[in-house]
Design a protein around this motif. Structure first.
Motif, PDB file in Angstrom:
ATOM      1  N   ARG A  94       0.816  -1.213   0.000  1.00 28.07           N
ATOM      2  CA  ARG A  94       0.000   0.000   0.000  1.00 28.07           C
ATOM      3  C   ARG A  94       0.855   1.270   0.000  1.00 28.07           C
ATOM      4  N   ILE A  95       2.082   1.148   0.515  1.00 28.75           N
ATOM      5  CA  ILE A  95       3.026   2.267   0.505  1.00 28.75           C
ATOM      6  C   ILE A  95       4.303   1.751  -0.153  1.00 28.75           C
ATOM      7  N   GLY A  96       4.387   1.914  -1.470  1.00 25.84           N
ATOM      8  CA  GLY A  96       5.508   1.367  -2.237  1.00 25.84           C
ATOM      9  C   GLY A  96       6.724   2.279  -2.199  1.00 25.84           C
ATOM     10  N   MET A  97       7.879   1.739  -2.611  1.00 26.94           N
ATOM     11  CA  MET A  97       9.112   2.511  -2.555  1.00 26.94           C
ATOM     12  C   MET A  97       9.979   2.271  -3.785  1.00 26.94           C
ATOM     13  N   ILE A  98      10.536   3.363  -4.300  1.00 27.50           N
ATOM     14  CA  ILE A  98      11.459   3.329  -5.431  1.00 27.50           C
ATOM     15  C   ILE A  98      12.793   3.880  -4.943  1.00 27.50           C
ATOM     16  N   PHE A  99      13.866   3.148  -5.183  1.00 25.62           N
ATOM     17  CA  PHE A  99      15.162   3.508  -4.613  1.00 25.62           C
ATOM     18  C   PHE A  99      16.021   4.317  -5.597  1.00 25.62           C
ATOM     19  N   GLN A 100      17.137   4.794  -5.081  1.00 24.98           N
ATOM     20  CA  GLN A 100      18.068   5.613  -5.856  1.00 24.98           C
ATOM     21  C   GLN A 100      18.601   4.850  -7.062  1.00 24.98           C
ATOM     22  N   LYS A 101      19.023   3.629  -6.826  1.00 26.93           N
ATOM     23  CA  LYS A 101      19.533   2.791  -7.908  1.00 26.93           C
ATOM     24  C   LYS A 101      18.437   1.830  -8.336  1.00 26.93           C
ATOM     25  N   PRO A 102      18.153   1.710  -9.629  1.00 22.51           N
ATOM     26  CA  PRO A 102      17.129   0.768 -10.078  1.00 22.51           C
ATOM     27  C   PRO A 102      17.393  -0.635  -9.541  1.00 22.51           C
ATOM     28  N   THR A 103      16.338  -1.311  -9.100  1.00 19.47           N
ATOM     29  CA  THR A 103      16.490  -2.633  -8.476  1.00 19.47           C
ATOM     30  C   THR A 103      15.618  -3.677  -9.165  1.00 19.47           C
ATOM     31  N   PRO A 104      15.821  -3.896 -10.481  1.00 21.57           N
ATOM     32  CA  PRO A 104      15.049  -4.967 -11.130  1.00 21.57           C
ATOM     33  C   PRO A 104      15.478  -6.326 -10.584  1.00 21.57           C
ATOM     34  N   PHE A 105      14.539  -7.266 -10.557  1.00 22.67           N
ATOM     35  CA  PHE A 105      14.868  -8.620 -10.149  1.00 22.67           C
ATOM     36  C   PHE A 105      15.495  -9.357 -11.336  1.00 22.67           C
ATOM     37  N   PRO A 106      16.368 -10.327 -11.086  1.00 20.79           N
ATOM     38  CA  PRO A 106      17.003 -11.079 -12.188  1.00 20.79           C
ATOM     39  C   PRO A 106      16.032 -12.096 -12.776  1.00 20.79           C
ATOM     40  N   MET A 107      15.012 -11.575 -13.420  1.00 25.87           N
ATOM     41  CA  MET A 107      13.983 -12.405 -14.058  1.00 25.87           C
ATOM     42  C   MET A 107      13.434 -11.617 -15.234  1.00 25.87           C
ATOM     43  N   SER A 108      12.425 -12.129 -15.885  1.00 20.13           N
ATOM     44  CA  SER A 108      11.906 -11.469 -17.090  1.00 20.13           C
ATOM     45  C   SER A 108      11.213 -10.154 -16.730  1.00 20.13           C
ATOM     46  N   ILE A 109      11.023  -9.319 -17.756  1.00 19.37           N
ATOM     47  CA  ILE A 109      10.312  -8.049 -17.571  1.00 19.37           C
ATOM     48  C   ILE A 109       8.907  -8.324 -17.034  1.00 19.37           C
ATOM     49  N   PHE A 110       8.226  -9.290 -17.633  1.00 23.89           N
ATOM     50  CA  PHE A 110       6.871  -9.634 -17.195  1.00 23.89           C
ATOM     51  C   PHE A 110       6.863 -10.065 -15.739  1.00 23.89           C
ATOM     52  N   ASP A 111       7.763 -10.967 -15.368  1.00 23.22           N
ATOM     53  CA  ASP A 111       7.767 -11.505 -14.012  1.00 23.22           C
ATOM     54  C   ASP A 111       8.148 -10.443 -12.981  1.00 23.22           C
ATOM     55  N   ASN A 112       8.946  -9.470 -13.366  1.00 25.01           N
ATOM     56  CA  ASN A 112       9.250  -8.366 -12.458  1.00 25.01           C
ATOM     57  C   ASN A 112       7.977  -7.644 -12.039  1.00 25.01           C
ATOM     58  N   VAL A 113       7.139  -7.321 -13.021  1.00 23.90           N
ATOM     59  CA  VAL A 113       5.915  -6.565 -12.727  1.00 23.90           C
ATOM     60  C   VAL A 113       4.888  -7.456 -12.040  1.00 23.90           C
ATOM     61  N   ALA A 114       4.845  -8.739 -12.425  1.00 21.77           N
ATOM     62  CA  ALA A 114       3.856  -9.658 -11.863  1.00 21.77           C
ATOM     63  C   ALA A 114       4.214 -10.114 -10.450  1.00 21.77           C
ATOM     64  N   TYR A 115       5.443  -9.884 -10.027  1.00 25.22           N
ATOM     65  CA  TYR A 115       5.939 -10.433  -8.753  1.00 25.22           C
ATOM     66  C   TYR A 115       5.039 -10.040  -7.577  1.00 25.22           C
ATOM     67  N   GLY A 116       4.811  -8.735  -7.415  1.00 26.75           N
ATOM     68  CA  GLY A 116       3.997  -8.273  -6.300  1.00 26.75           C
ATOM     69  C   GLY A 116       2.555  -8.715  -6.414  1.00 26.75           C
ATOM     70  N   LEU A 117       2.053  -8.802  -7.649  1.00 29.19           N
ATOM     71  CA  LEU A 117       0.679  -9.252  -7.859  1.00 29.19           C
ATOM     72  C   LEU A 117       0.506 -10.697  -7.398  1.00 29.19           C
ATOM     73  N   LYS A 118       1.489 -11.524  -7.682  1.00 35.20           N
ATOM     74  CA  LYS A 118       1.412 -12.925  -7.260  1.00 35.20           C
ATOM     75  C   LYS A 118       1.447 -13.032  -5.742  1.00 35.20           C
ATOM     76  N   ILE A 119       2.286 -12.224  -5.104  1.00 38.72           N
ATOM     77  CA  ILE A 119       2.332 -12.220  -3.644  1.00 38.72           C
ATOM     78  C   ILE A 119       0.986 -11.783  -3.074  1.00 38.72           C
ATOM     79  N   ALA A 120       0.338 -10.852  -3.783  1.00 41.01           N
ATOM     80  CA  ALA A 120      -0.962 -10.346  -3.332  1.00 41.01           C
ATOM     81  C   ALA A 120      -2.097 -11.341  -3.609  1.00 41.01           C
ATOM     82  N   GLY A 121      -1.784 -12.466  -4.270  1.00 48.07           N
ATOM     83  CA  GLY A 121      -2.781 -13.508  -4.469  1.00 48.07           C
ATOM     84  C   GLY A 121      -3.408 -13.557  -5.841  1.00 48.07           C
ATOM     85  N   VAL A 122      -2.917 -12.757  -6.787  1.00 43.96           N
ATOM     86  CA  VAL A 122      -3.455 -12.791  -8.146  1.00 43.96           C
ATOM     87  C   VAL A 122      -2.849 -13.994  -8.883  1.00 43.96           C
ATOM     88  N   LYS A 123      -3.687 -14.938  -9.265  1.00 44.83           N
ATOM     89  CA  LYS A 123      -3.196 -16.168  -9.888  1.00 44.83           C
ATOM     90  C   LYS A 123      -3.692 -16.358 -11.316  1.00 44.83           C
TER      91      LYS A 123
END
Length: 259
Positions: A94-123
């Motif tokens: 609910r209170i997200g954060m963006i850091f000084q240095k970009p912090t992409p995960f070592p995974m696909s572009i799609f999975d980076n964006v979907a990561y939080g959605l999956k944790i939130a229960g979107v299947k």
């Protein structure tokens, strides 16, 4: 009513006697951009990171006073037990954060964006795809990556990686976004793109941004808070802070006499 209301808030790092923040009173107003400015070491990032308890990845910090999240009737500084993992996950969605240095995960572009959605229960795969697309469009990145969503995010440029991190945060529909010097590692063109995006985002979220760039603060923020040595010296509409500051310390910092 502000989305975050910081009242008489003090913060002390573990093993340190003197608080890094002292008696801070600051509203983060809804659908506005609030800039936190001041010299290095003044407590800007410490205050920003207190707003979603990101400090608690390293336990032992001392919180005093209140950071009220008015959309949830929750006093953020009252979440005392890091073992209550679900509370922290919910808070940081609910209170997200963006850091000084970009912090992409070592995974696909799609999975980076979907990561939080999956944790939130979107299947559901269709819902995931739709929300990833909406988030990438919202971060002005879709046209650049729509045909390579399965490729590694590590292959994106620095500016694209930062916009991807914003898309990842926006995908879970936060109420607040915290930006900690999000353009300091970027070139001027990427900086301009991120600034335009932040201004566009305030239609949907409330924003607090730490920046050392006075021009950036004056360009994009609605309100500005000037901090010095752990104190909040002055807070007002940005135009007043830059054109008619009430405190001499603020004027000295804005005009470059110190900092």
């Amino acid at each position: 009513m502000p989305v975050l209301n910081i009242q008489k808030f003090s913060f002390t790092y573990p093993g340190v006697d003197h608080p890094s923040l002292q008696n801070i009173n600051l509203p983060i107003k809804r659908n506005k951009i609030t800039a936190l400015i001041g010299p290095s070491g003044c407590g800007k990032s410490t205050l920003l990171r207190s707003m979603n308890r990101i400090h608690d990845l390293y336990p032992g910090n001392k919180y005093e006073g209140k950071i009220e999240f008015t959309d949830s009737d929750k006093n953020i500084s009252d979440i005392l037990d890091i073992k209550k993992e679900n509370e922290f996950i919910e808070l940081r969605q609910r209170i997200g954060m963006i850091f000084q240095k970009p912090t992409p995960f070592p995974m696909s572009i799609f999975d980076n964006v979907a990561y939080g959605l999956k944790i939130a229960g979107v299947k559901n795969k269709t819902e995931l795809a739709d929300r990833v697309e909406i988030a990438l469009k919202g971060s002005a990145l879709w046209k650049e990556v729509y045909d390579r969503l399965d490729k590694s995010a590590m292959g994106l440029s620095g500016g694209q990686q930062q916009r991807l991190c914003i898309a990842r945060a926006v995908a879970v529909k936060p109420e607040v976004l915290l930006f900690d010097e999000p353009t300091s590692a970027l070139d001027p063109i990427s900086t301009g793109a991120i600034e335009e995006l932040i201004v566009e985002l305030k239609k949907d979220v409330s924003i607090a941004i730490v920046t050392h760039n006075m021009q950036q603060a004056s360009r994009i923020s609605d309100y500005t808070a000037f901090m010095y040595l752990g104190d909040l010296v002055e807070y007002d509409k940005t135009e007043n802070i830059f054109l008619n500051p009430q405190e001499k310390k603020t004027e000295d910092y804005i005009t470059g006499r110190f900092g």
